[in-house]
Design a protein around this motif. Structure first.
Motif, PDB file in Angstrom:
ATOM      1  N   THR A 199       0.823  -1.218   0.000  1.00 40.28           N
ATOM      2  CA  THR A 199       0.000   0.000   0.000  1.00 40.28           C
ATOM      3  C   THR A 199       0.856   1.266   0.000  1.00 40.28           C
ATOM      4  O   THR A 199       1.804   1.402   0.780  1.00 40.28           O
ATOM      5  CB  THR A 199      -0.920  -0.004   1.236  1.00 40.28           C
ATOM      6  OG1 THR A 199      -1.705  -1.191   1.185  1.00 40.28           O
ATOM      7  CG2 THR A 199      -1.817   1.226   1.267  1.00 40.28           C
ATOM      8  N   THR A 209      -4.730   6.424  -2.573  1.00 40.08           N
ATOM      9  CA  THR A 209      -3.973   5.312  -2.009  1.00 40.08           C
ATOM     10  C   THR A 209      -4.128   4.100  -2.912  1.00 40.08           C
ATOM     11  O   THR A 209      -5.239   3.768  -3.334  1.00 40.08           O
ATOM     12  CB  THR A 209      -4.491   4.993  -0.593  1.00 40.08           C
ATOM     13  OG1 THR A 209      -4.271   6.155   0.226  1.00 40.08           O
ATOM     14  CG2 THR A 209      -3.748   3.811  -0.002  1.00 40.08           C
ATOM     15  N   HIS A 247      -3.189  -0.054  -3.619  1.00 42.95           N
ATOM     16  CA  HIS A 247      -2.976  -1.274  -2.839  1.00 42.95           C
ATOM     17  C   HIS A 247      -2.273  -2.331  -3.679  1.00 42.95           C
ATOM     18  O   HIS A 247      -2.239  -2.237  -4.908  1.00 42.95           O
ATOM     19  CB  HIS A 247      -4.324  -1.792  -2.331  1.00 42.95           C
ATOM     20  CG  HIS A 247      -5.040  -0.789  -1.491  1.00 42.95           C
ATOM     21  ND1 HIS A 247      -4.698  -0.534  -0.187  1.00 42.95           N
ATOM     22  CD2 HIS A 247      -6.058   0.069  -1.790  1.00 42.95           C
ATOM     23  CE1 HIS A 247      -5.483   0.429   0.297  1.00 42.95           C
ATOM     24  NE2 HIS A 247      -6.317   0.811  -0.660  1.00 42.95           N
ATOM     25  N   ASN A 293       0.859   5.792  -1.267  1.00 42.12           N
ATOM     26  CA  ASN A 293       0.241   6.947  -1.927  1.00 42.12           C
ATOM     27  C   ASN A 293       1.280   7.895  -2.511  1.00 42.12           C
ATOM     28  O   ASN A 293       0.952   8.964  -3.001  1.00 42.12           O
ATOM     29  CB  ASN A 293      -0.732   7.681  -0.991  1.00 42.12           C
ATOM     30  CG  ASN A 293      -0.059   8.092   0.300  1.00 42.12           C
ATOM     31  OD1 ASN A 293       1.180   8.181   0.359  1.00 42.12           O
ATOM     32  ND2 ASN A 293      -0.850   8.340   1.340  1.00 42.12           N
TER      33      ASN A 293
END
Ligand SMILES: [Zn+2]
Length: 667
Positions: free
Chosen positions: A96, A135, A137, A98
């Motif tokens: 994960t 975000t 994943h 961002n």
């Protein structure tokens, strides 16, 4: 997605104009190259995991770089180094995130903007941090485009001069001409498009997809469907490059042909290399499996190129005029070992350079015979022994902290010593397992082929392929500095009755590294002019071995075939037994005898000698005393008259040695 859409729109006129390709590329579109180009249509290899088990991972995995570079004005005086470019990076998210961090050298690159899934950026300390629009994943795919300028600086990665524009990246130069995740463990495919003047020929990785004229400009598009480590990505071009293309045909499938492109300067002639590349490819194909890429090639550069050669994937760079067979053999070997299988970190560089340097010698042997192969390796060993700077071939710390080029690419260690380790690996496992294990490595599509490899993963593969535990061998030679210094001694012991023992003692006395376990060969020569080679495993330091023979040994040679090619050694007659080997009591003749027999003996130094005949109870029968005999050969008769049948002992006593032989009396 804006950039990808623009790309698609661009390709429509590009295809319509592709006929002009013929004018720009000498005889480019021969049938066999069309065949090769058609391979671009095959599905791209899975790029989900291009790493051997111990290769490093980070938070994302780059899938593809798409570069658009306008380098049109770099070919004209005053040959500026600045250009504008776009880099579109597609990547799969592994954990994960961002933001993503890319390598982008602050001295060379000025970032203008980011787009697609990138929303803003920060460019400090040679790191470009791109903030994403949300975000992401594990398993997601995302795109980041970067508009940037390359500045007018000399950075030795993006080189411009007198009509040349070429890149050179190893180990960490790619980040100086495009933003990227610049570690060898993250391979990705590449689309490179560059705008140049009409008289420029430009090569890159993979296959030429397009070469189109738009107004006064020529746009080249190269596409590599095979993944590449960033340090192996390349762009090579010059005004009025000469270009020849020859084709290698797969011996097992002649319709499968690979174009080999030779870019060369005026006044150069690569004709002999254009001929050599065919048997060279056959040779590597036979040893290591199929040629791994859809094309290959070489380009000679100008003196701005700092190396002899650089094995960019499918387009090797060569120094100006350097159309040399050994250089071509070395760089071409890298296409299998370095490019198809790439060192996962800079601590694993031996998997590139040790291999290419060793294989270069294999080619020497293929062309000039086995002795030439051995001579080349012995030359490599001699170079190392005379110039050894004293560090190991691999330091695991280099995976995260690469040393300077003078260490990483040290000729004595990385190349010369590195090649000798493979030579000794071949000795340790034998020819058959040596070649089959390397073939297995090169053709392991699950863990290595088109992927990256660490040395530990390579060792695991060798263990699996040979069915042996070879950690001891690779670990001592790759992770220990220096080499063994042997201090050996031996003696010959006459056991009587024609039977002899050879005692051999070996000890390593180097202080700057630990013991090196190795199988050791000894050649023992005999008085009847025969000889034999025995092999023992020397697995502790300070180790003695005894060999028994039914004939008289006269000399011993340690490692007679120089299989332990990285060593220093002295081998002497044992000090405590020195006279035994030279003062010798030979078998009586005749033996058995009835009434008289003659004993021969040689003396290392002049002196008194006593010959004593005893029976098996030790009772003296005759004593012959001889005074002031000279050194050298002597003989003396033994009177056997009056003795009953049986076994007797003749003993020779000199000032420093006593030796005995048995003899039989048979009436
Ligand atoms: Zn190399």
């Amino acid at each position: 997605m804006k950039n990808r859409l623009l790309t698609s729109l661009f390709l429509v006129p590009a295809l319509l104009l592709s006929l002009q390709l013929v004018a720009q590329e000498n005889n480019l579109l021969r049938g066999s190259e069309m065949c090769a180009k058609s391979k671009q249509m095959r599905p791209a290899p899975s790029v989900t995991d291009l790493r051997s088990p111990n290769s490093p991972r980070h938070k994302f995995d780059v899938l593809n770089y798409e570069l658009d570079l306008d380098i049109f004005h770099c070919y004209s005086s005053p040959y500026p180094r600045n250009f504008s470019g776009t880099c579109l990076i597609s990547f799969k998210v592994d954990s994960t995130l961002n933001t993503i961090e890319l390598d982008a050298d602050n001295t060379s690159l000025q970032i203008i903007s980011v787009g697609t899934d990138g929303t803003s950026f920060n460019h400090d300390d040679n790191i470009l941090t791109v903030n994403l629009d949300g975000t992401y994943h594990a398993g997601d795919t995302a795109f980041v485009s970067v508009r940037y300028n390359h500045l007018n600086v000399i950075d030795y990665a993006f080189n411009v001069g007198n009509g040349f524009v070429f890149t050179d990246c190893e180990p960490e130069g790619a980040r100086k001409w495009f933003p990227c995740y610049d570690k060898p463990s993250d391979k990705a495919t590449l689309n490179l498009r560059a705008k140049v003047p009409l008289n420029v020929k430009l090569g890159s990785n993979g296959s030429l997809a397009d070469s189109v004229v738009i107004a006064d400009s020529l746009w080249y598009t190269w596409v590599s469907i095979d993944p590449i480590s960033t340090y192996l990505m390349v762009m090579t071009s010059r005004v009025n490059y000469n270009l020849d293309i020859v084709y290698w045909h797969n011996p097992d499938n002649p319709s499968d042909s690979i174009p080999m492109r030779f870019y060369y300067n005026p006044n150069e002639n690569p004709a002999s290399m254009e001929q050599m590349i065919i048997p060279l490819t056959d040779f590597y194909y036979s040893l290591f499996g199929d040629h791994p890429f859809e094309k290959n090639g070489f380009a000679s550069l100008n003196p701005q190129f700092q190396w002899g050669g650089m094995e960019n994937q499918t387009l090797t760079s060569l120094c100006q005029g350097c159309w040399y067979s050994s250089l071509i053999a070395h760089e071409f070997a890298h296409q299998w070992f370095g490019d198809m299988i790439t060192c996962a970190t800079w601590a694993d560089l031996w998997l590139n350079e040790g291999f290419a340097t060793y294989i270069e010698a294999l080619w020497t042997g293929e062309v000039s015979g086995q002795q030439a192969y051995i001579n080349e390796l012995e030359g490599n060993a001699a170079y190392y022994l005379s110039a050894n700077p004293g560090w190991p071939i691999s330091d695991p710390d280099w995976a995260t902290n690469p040393p300077g080029n003078d260490v990483l690419f040290n000729y004595a260690i990385t190349y010369m010593k590195g090649s000798c380790v493979l030579y000794m690996y071949r000795y340790v496992v034998g020819d058959e397992l040596f070649f089959s294990s390397l073939y297995d490595y090169a053709n392991d599509t699950e863990n290595f082929r088109y992927q990256t490899a660490t040395i530990p993963d390579f060792i695991d593969k060798m263990n699996l392929s040979t069915g042996q535990d070879l950690n001891w061998f690779f670990e001592e030679w790759l992770y220990q500095p220096n080499h063994p210094v042997y201090d050996n001694s031996y003696s010959f012991e006459n056991m009587g009755g024609g039977s002899w023992n050879v005692h051999f003692y070996t000890e390593q006395v180097q202080t700057a590294s630990d013991f090196f376990r190795m199988p050791v060969e000894l050649r023992i020569s005999f008085s009847d002019a025969s000889d034999t080679i025995v092999q023992v495993m020397n697995d502790i330091n300070g180790q003695g071995f005894t060999f028994h023979f039914d004939k008289q040994p006269v000399s011993l040679t340690f490692d007679p075939r120089n299989q332990i090619i990285l060593k220093q050694a002295t081998t002497v007659v044992s000090a405590e037994n020195q006279s035994i080997s030279e003062t010798i009591l030979y078998q009586p003749e005749p033996n058995p005898a009835a009434n008289v027999s003659v004993v021969r003996f040689s003396l290392a130094k002049a002196g008194d000698v006593k010959l004593v005949l005893r029976d098996l109870t030790g009772k003296q029968i005759h004593v012959y005393e001889m005074r002031n005999l000279s050194a050298g050969q002597h003989r003396h008769s033994i009177d056997l008259s009056g003795l009953s049948n049986g076994t007797y002992i003749v003993t020779m006593e000199s000032a420093d040695v006593t030796m005995s032989v048995k003899m039989m009396v048979v009436k």
